[in-house]
Design a protein around this motif. Structure first.
Motif, mmCIF file in Angstrom:
data_model
loop_
_atom_site.group_PDB
_atom_site.id
_atom_site.type_symbol
_atom_site.label_atom_id
_atom_site.label_comp_id
_atom_site.label_asym_id
_atom_site.label_seq_id
_atom_site.Cartn_x
_atom_site.Cartn_y
_atom_site.Cartn_z
ATOM 1 N N THR A 71 0.832 -1.198 0.000
ATOM 2 C CA THR A 71 0.000 0.000 0.000
ATOM 3 C C THR A 71 0.869 1.252 0.000
ATOM 4 O O THR A 71 0.572 2.234 -0.680
ATOM 5 C CB THR A 71 -0.941 0.006 1.219
ATOM 6 O OG1 THR A 71 -1.778 -1.144 1.165
ATOM 7 C CG2 THR A 71 -1.804 1.246 1.253
ATOM 8 N N LEU A 72 1.961 1.202 0.756
ATOM 9 C CA LEU A 72 2.860 2.354 0.807
ATOM 10 C C LEU A 72 3.603 2.566 -0.509
ATOM 11 O O LEU A 72 3.774 3.700 -0.952
ATOM 12 C CB LEU A 72 3.883 2.177 1.931
ATOM 13 C CG LEU A 72 3.354 2.321 3.342
ATOM 14 C CD1 LEU A 72 4.445 2.006 4.339
ATOM 15 C CD2 LEU A 72 2.814 3.715 3.570
ATOM 16 N N PHE A 73 4.051 1.504 -1.129
ATOM 17 C CA PHE A 73 4.905 1.632 -2.297
ATOM 18 C C PHE A 73 4.179 1.469 -3.626
ATOM 19 O O PHE A 73 4.774 1.703 -4.674
ATOM 20 C CB PHE A 73 6.072 0.652 -2.192
ATOM 21 C CG PHE A 73 6.979 0.989 -1.045
ATOM 22 C CD1 PHE A 73 7.767 2.129 -1.086
ATOM 23 C CD2 PHE A 73 7.007 0.198 0.088
ATOM 24 C CE1 PHE A 73 8.581 2.463 -0.020
ATOM 25 C CE2 PHE A 73 7.823 0.517 1.155
ATOM 26 C CZ PHE A 73 8.616 1.655 1.102
ATOM 27 N N SER A 74 2.925 1.067 -3.596
ATOM 28 C CA SER A 74 2.118 0.977 -4.812
ATOM 29 C C SER A 74 0.699 1.468 -4.504
ATOM 30 O O SER A 74 -0.248 0.683 -4.451
ATOM 31 C CB SER A 74 2.087 -0.473 -5.304
ATOM 32 O OG SER A 74 1.284 -0.585 -6.442
ATOM 33 N N PRO A 75 0.533 2.770 -4.315
ATOM 34 C CA PRO A 75 -0.765 3.279 -3.867
ATOM 35 C C PRO A 75 -1.875 3.163 -4.904
ATOM 36 O O PRO A 75 -3.051 3.272 -4.545
ATOM 37 C CB PRO A 75 -0.476 4.750 -3.541
ATOM 38 C CG PRO A 75 0.745 5.095 -4.278
ATOM 39 C CD PRO A 75 1.532 3.828 -4.414
ATOM 40 N N ALA A 76 -1.558 2.915 -6.147
ATOM 41 C CA ALA A 76 -2.599 2.778 -7.160
ATOM 42 C C ALA A 76 -3.472 1.551 -6.904
ATOM 43 O O ALA A 76 -4.642 1.524 -7.291
ATOM 44 C CB ALA A 76 -1.974 2.700 -8.546
ATOM 45 N N GLN A 77 -2.930 0.544 -6.237
ATOM 46 C CA GLN A 77 -3.666 -0.692 -5.962
ATOM 47 C C GLN A 77 -4.187 -0.753 -4.529
ATOM 48 O O GLN A 77 -4.440 -1.823 -3.990
ATOM 49 C CB GLN A 77 -2.752 -1.892 -6.222
ATOM 50 C CG GLN A 77 -2.185 -1.937 -7.609
ATOM 51 C CD GLN A 77 -3.267 -2.068 -8.652
ATOM 52 O OE1 GLN A 77 -4.251 -2.750 -8.448
ATOM 53 N NE2 GLN A 77 -3.082 -1.401 -9.770
ATOM 54 N N ARG A 78 -4.338 0.400 -3.897
ATOM 55 C CA ARG A 78 -4.677 0.453 -2.472
ATOM 56 C C ARG A 78 -6.014 -0.213 -2.145
ATOM 57 O O ARG A 78 -6.170 -0.769 -1.072
ATOM 58 C CB ARG A 78 -4.683 1.888 -1.994
ATOM 59 C CG ARG A 78 -5.878 2.653 -2.503
ATOM 60 C CD ARG A 78 -5.841 4.111 -2.183
ATOM 61 N NE ARG A 78 -7.058 4.756 -2.621
ATOM 62 C CZ ARG A 78 -7.367 5.008 -3.874
ATOM 63 N NH1 ARG A 78 -6.551 4.661 -4.830
ATOM 64 N NH2 ARG A 78 -8.505 5.600 -4.184
#
Length: 143
Positions: A71-78
């Motif tokens: 979530t921190l490093f790929s926020p597009a897939q949150r």
């Protein structure tokens, strides 16, 4: 270049990075998974419930930790990570010492909800800041 200037630059860069992602949601979800993993290593006098198969007791908190970091490093897939995070948090109730003695369970649930509700395109709350500035200016004029 002075150390104070460098420190402000790093702090500003971190602030920009943090503003572009659901930072607190991912952090709380990862901390919840880490806390549950740490309670798995507690002594048998402290452990209340070992789990159904043993592996699930380690798999679900590790999945929580992974979802928090992703979530921190790929926020597009949150959205996907937060849904998987909340489901694995709820699953730790049965498999991992009552969700890490409730602490990890609650951290995971709150973090997943924060990550799910984060909006990337939301404007900063400038109106609130403007009102505070006006109130300070009015107070300074009175004094």
């Amino acid at each position: 270049m002075s150390d104070a200037g460098t420190g402000r630059g790093v702090r500003a860069a971190f602030g920009r990075w943090r503003a572009g992602r659901p930072f607190w949601g991912g952090l709380l979800l990862a901390l919840g998974g880490a806390e549950i993993l740490l309670t798995e290593k507690a002594s048998l006098k402290v452990v209340m419930h070992i789990g159904m198969q043993g592996l699930a007791g380690y798999l679900l908190p590790a999945l929580m930790l992974l979802c928090g970091l992703l979530t921190l490093f790929s926020p597009a897939q949150r959205l996907f990570y937060s849904i998987v995070g909340v489901l694995s948090s709820l699953g730790t109730w049965v498999t991992s010492n009552l969700g890490g003695f409730f602490i990890g369970l609650l951290l995971g649930l709150v973090g997943s909800c924060l990550a799910f509700g984060w909006l990337p395109d939301q404007e900063p709350r400038g109106v609130r800041r403007q009102r505070r500035r006006e109130a300070r200016a009015a107070k300074a004029v009175r004094v």
